[in-house]
Design an enzyme around this catalytic site. Structure first.
Site, PDB file in Angstrom:
ATOM      1  N   ARG A  43       0.864  -1.201   0.126  1.00 16.51           N
ATOM      2  CA  ARG A  43      -0.109   0.035   0.008  1.00 16.51           C
ATOM      3  C   ARG A  43       0.781   1.324  -0.031  1.00 16.51           C
ATOM      4  NH1 ARG A  43      -4.379  -1.551   4.721  1.00 16.51           N
ATOM      5  NH2 ARG A  43      -2.284  -1.908   5.411  1.00 16.51           N
ATOM      6  N   LYS A 156       5.502 -19.290   5.962  1.00 20.69           N
ATOM      7  CA  LYS A 156       4.763 -19.776   7.023  1.00 20.69           C
ATOM      8  C   LYS A 156       4.215 -18.616   8.016  1.00 20.69           C
ATOM      9  CE  LYS A 156       7.370 -20.528  11.058  1.00 20.69           C
ATOM     10  NZ  LYS A 156       7.949 -19.523  11.708  1.00 20.69           N
ATOM     11  N   HIS A 186      12.151 -22.302   5.433  1.00 15.74           N
ATOM     12  CA  HIS A 186      13.340 -21.906   4.996  1.00 15.74           C
ATOM     13  C   HIS A 186      14.312 -22.804   5.518  1.00 15.74           C
ATOM     14  CE1 HIS A 186      13.806 -19.878   9.018  1.00 15.74           C
ATOM     15  NE2 HIS A 186      14.963 -19.879   8.941  1.00 15.74           N
ATOM     16  N   LYS A 190      18.494 -24.603   3.868  1.00 13.91           N
ATOM     17  CA  LYS A 190      19.885 -24.629   4.498  1.00 13.91           C
ATOM     18  C   LYS A 190      20.627 -25.844   3.857  1.00 13.91           C
ATOM     19  CE  LYS A 190      18.176 -22.707   8.928  1.00 13.91           C
ATOM     20  NZ  LYS A 190      18.825 -21.342   9.008  1.00 13.91           N
ATOM     21  N   GLU A 224      17.767 -20.902  20.068  1.00 15.84           N
ATOM     22  CA  GLU A 224      18.286 -19.577  19.842  1.00 15.84           C
ATOM     23  C   GLU A 224      18.643 -18.702  21.173  1.00 15.84           C
ATOM     24  OE1 GLU A 224      15.540 -18.149  16.673  1.00 15.84           O
ATOM     25  OE2 GLU A 224      14.250 -19.117  17.792  1.00 15.84           O
ATOM     26  N   ASP A 243       5.451 -21.781  16.110  1.00 13.93           N
ATOM     27  CA  ASP A 243       6.450 -20.928  15.598  1.00 13.93           C
ATOM     28  C   ASP A 243       7.726 -21.914  14.818  1.00 13.93           C
ATOM     29  OD1 ASP A 243       7.678 -18.543  14.875  1.00 13.93           O
ATOM     30  OD2 ASP A 243       9.115 -18.689  16.242  1.00 13.93           O
ATOM     31  N   HIS A 248       9.749 -26.181  11.537  1.00 19.81           N
ATOM     32  CA  HIS A 248      11.104 -26.411  11.266  1.00 19.81           C
ATOM     33  C   HIS A 248      11.504 -27.528  11.748  1.00 19.81           C
ATOM     34  CE1 HIS A 248      11.066 -22.281   9.766  1.00 19.81           C
ATOM     35  NE2 HIS A 248      11.219 -21.560  11.056  1.00 19.81           N
ATOM     36  N   LYS A 338      13.566 -20.183  23.022  1.00 20.58           N
ATOM     37  CA  LYS A 338      14.288 -18.683  22.782  1.00 20.58           C
ATOM     38  C   LYS A 338      15.213 -18.414  24.186  1.00 20.58           C
ATOM     39  CE  LYS A 338      11.742 -17.085  19.254  1.00 20.58           C
ATOM     40  NZ  LYS A 338      12.281 -16.902  17.946  1.00 20.58           N
TER      41      LYS A 338
HETATM   42  C1  BG6 Z   1      11.429 -18.466  12.185  1.00 22.43           C
HETATM   43  C2  BG6 Z   1      10.728 -18.092  13.456  1.00 22.43           C
HETATM   44  O1  BG6 Z   1      10.654 -19.206  11.246  1.00 22.43           O
HETATM   45  O2  BG6 Z   1      12.605 -19.123  12.195  1.00 22.43           O
HETATM   46  C3  BG6 Z   1      11.671 -17.348  14.330  1.00 22.43           C
HETATM   47  O3  BG6 Z   1       9.323 -17.588  13.240  1.00 22.43           O
HETATM   48  C4  BG6 Z   1      13.144 -18.021  14.513  1.00 22.43           C
HETATM   49  O4  BG6 Z   1      10.829 -17.141  15.587  1.00 22.43           O
HETATM   50  C5  BG6 Z   1      13.686 -18.207  13.283  1.00 22.43           C
HETATM   51  O5  BG6 Z   1      13.885 -16.996  15.171  1.00 22.43           O
HETATM   52  C6  BG6 Z   1      14.864 -19.384  13.036  1.00 22.43           C
HETATM   53  O6  BG6 Z   1      15.556 -19.106  11.803  1.00 22.43           O
HETATM   54  P1  BG6 Z   1      17.114 -19.369  11.865  1.00 22.43           P
HETATM   55  O7  BG6 Z   1      17.181 -19.607  10.382  1.00 22.43           O
HETATM   56  O8  BG6 Z   1      17.662 -18.143  12.355  1.00 22.43           O
HETATM   57  O9  BG6 Z   1      17.345 -20.701  12.686  1.00 22.43           O
END
Ligand code: BG6
Length: 493
Positions: A43, A156, A186, A190, A224, A243, A248, A338
């Site tokens: 927008r 996602k 994603h 990797k 993380e 999440d 993942h 996290k």
């Molecule tokens: C995302 C999550 O899909 O993946 C995030 O929403 C997370 O919360 C991230 O931090 C982690 O991705 P990567 O590639 O940094 O491990």
């Protein structure tokens, strides 16, 4: 023939942080076999040049040393912007007209021919806009494949539970065939995750031991170091299961546990992956009590956008069984959180301890038994742990390892996952994208956990201090099963 990528949600964070830098890198490395145009749609009222200037700044920031102003100037000539609202039919009509004009090739003989190139529609926006965007793409005829292939890439979260993901799949399939749909996770982009397939299926030494006869259990950890930061508003309604685990971690589990596909081709691969999820019996309410672990880091509720009374889990551990010939009786432990000790994603294949203690110092417990550690990130590599006789010390032993490290072996930095995934989407290779049934099967596993965590007899929400490996109770939970988490931060550099 050319390709056009239309990014819906062009002014968003994902576009500037990941998508444009990845497209720039592909251009810089000469990876596009055919010309690629980029059209931003959102927008905000930008001119083409204003958007290019904004992206030049952000790409310089995110691409770092690899940013070359001269290459950027060339790349930016193919960037365009079209302001519009995903809910407005008129804006899709003008977008279609703009794309048609852009794609017309000026032939040297003076005739204008419609370039039958492909289009990739990328939904890089909040999930509430998916449905209107898909509907408008359908109504405006932009999904029609009469003039070239039309694909849609969806980020996602793909739904928030089984019912909503089914509904989203239904809405998509009213407009796009499954062959046109690319659901991004994603993690599959990797290098190390793709290499897991190479490790398993391009070598012969691992396959004979890759089963219940040799493996005690598998641990998949995505830790993380960062906390929820500025994403707390989104995160508080998602939590760690939605999440990270639903997507993942289950993707990592599938690639670890799948059978060899018949061919390296999208449907063969995805058929094998989905069979893994189908072999997982969803946990019942009692098992959720004994086989899952929910936890929140101290200080989480003070984050902006989080209710002070929030019970959202920022850490989870889940024990799953894959009921098939290969994996019967081998638990798969998935763990993610996290605000943990360090950033590490690793898959640990823990082998059985030797059956007979020949040496006084023979491995007594699993912690000393053989282990294969796949370091997905950030110290990408693989290690095999085994016992070695300490020289000049009788038959004393110590655990040592054989290591493979990407940096040492291949040098140079690892490409971003989005580079591979965008290239595959342009080329129509869906091997590294999730299929509709795969996403739904993943929710089938997660829904009972989410439901039980909401119920009146939900498991305790343990608290943990930021900077550690989650709550102590989770370590004890593992010890009580005669196992131990492999809590080691990777050595970088
Ligand atoms: C995302 C999550 O899909 O993946 C995030 O929403 C997370 O919360 C991230 O931090 C982690 O991705 P990567 O590639 O940094 O491990």
């Amino acid at each position: 023939m050319s390709q056009t990528i239309v990014i819906f949600g062009a002014s968003g964070d994902l576009t500037s942080r990941k998508l444009i830098p990845a497209l720039y890198q592909l251009f810089r490395k000469g990876r596009f076999c055919e010309p690629v145009r980029i059209v931003g749609f959102s927008r905000s009222p930008f001119s083409h040049d204003q958007w290019r200037a904004k992206l030049a700044e952000t790409t310089a920031q995110f691409a770092g040393k690899k940013f070359d102003p001269a290459i950027w100037a060339e790349f930016a000539q193919q960037i365009y912007y079209h302001a519009g609202d995903v809910g407005k039919a008129e804006d899709f009509r003008t977008l279609g007209k703009f794309l048609d004009e852009l794609e017309v090739e000026n032939k040297s003989d003076g005739t204008n021919n419609k370039d039958k190139g492909g289009r990739l529609y990328y939904l890089s926006m909040a999930p509430r806009f998916y449905q209107p965007a898909i509907e408008q793409l359908g109504q405006s005829g932009l999904a029609d494949e009469q003039h070239g292939c039309r694909r849609i890439v969806i980020e996602k979260p793909f739904g928030t539970d089984l019912a909503s993901s089914r509904e989203l799949n239904r809405e998509i399939h009213q407009v796009f065939g499954e062959h046109q749909v690319y659901r991004i996770d994603h993690y599959l982009g990797k290098e190390t995750v793709q290499n897991l397939m190479v490790l398993r299926f391009a070598n012969t030494i691992f396959e004979p031991i890759w089963n219940r006869n040799y493996i005690d259990h598998v641990q998949i950890t995505v830790a993380e170091e960062v906390d929820v930061g500025s994403r707390a508003g989104y995160y508080d309604s998602a939590g760690v299961i939605r999440d990270m685990i639903q997507n993942h971690l289950l993707q990592l589990l599938m690639v670890t546990a799948m059978e060899a596909p018949v061919r390296y081709e999208a449907d063969s691969i995805r058929n094998e992956k989905v069979k893994v999820l189908q072999a997982i019996e969803p946990l019942d309410a009692k098992q959720v009590q004994t086989d899952t672990f929910r936890s929140q880091y101290r200080g989480y509720t003070a984050s902006e956008g989080v209710e002070p009374t929030s019970r959202t889990a920022t850490f989870a551990a889940v024990k799953l069984s894959i009921d098939n010939w290969r994996w019967q009786g081998v638990p798969f432990y998935l763990r993610s959180g996290k605000a943990m000790s360090c950033r590490t994603t690793q898959i640990v294949i823990q082998f059985h301890a030797p059956p007979h203690k020949l040496f006084e110092d023979s491995p007594r417990d699993l912690g000393e038994a053989n282990r294969l550690v796949i370091q997905v990130q950030p110290a990408e590599g693989i290690q095999i742990h085994f016992q070695t006789k300490v020289p000049d010390a009788g038959m004393r032993m110590r655990q040592t390892d054989l290591g493979f490290n990407y940096q040492k072996e291949f040098r140079g930095s690892m490409p971003e996952a989005y580079e591979r995934l965008l290239l595959d989407a342009f080329e129509g290779d869906a091997s590294l994208f999730a299929r509709a049934d795969e996403v739904e099967a993943a929710w089938q596993i997660c829904d009972p956990i989410l439901d039980a965590w909401k119920s009146s007899d939900r498991p305790t929400l343990y608290m943990y201090d930021p900077g550690f490996w989650g709550p102590d109770e989770c370590r004890e939970w593992m010890l009580a099963q005669g196992r131990e988490w492999f809590d080691t931060c990777p050595v970088l550099g």
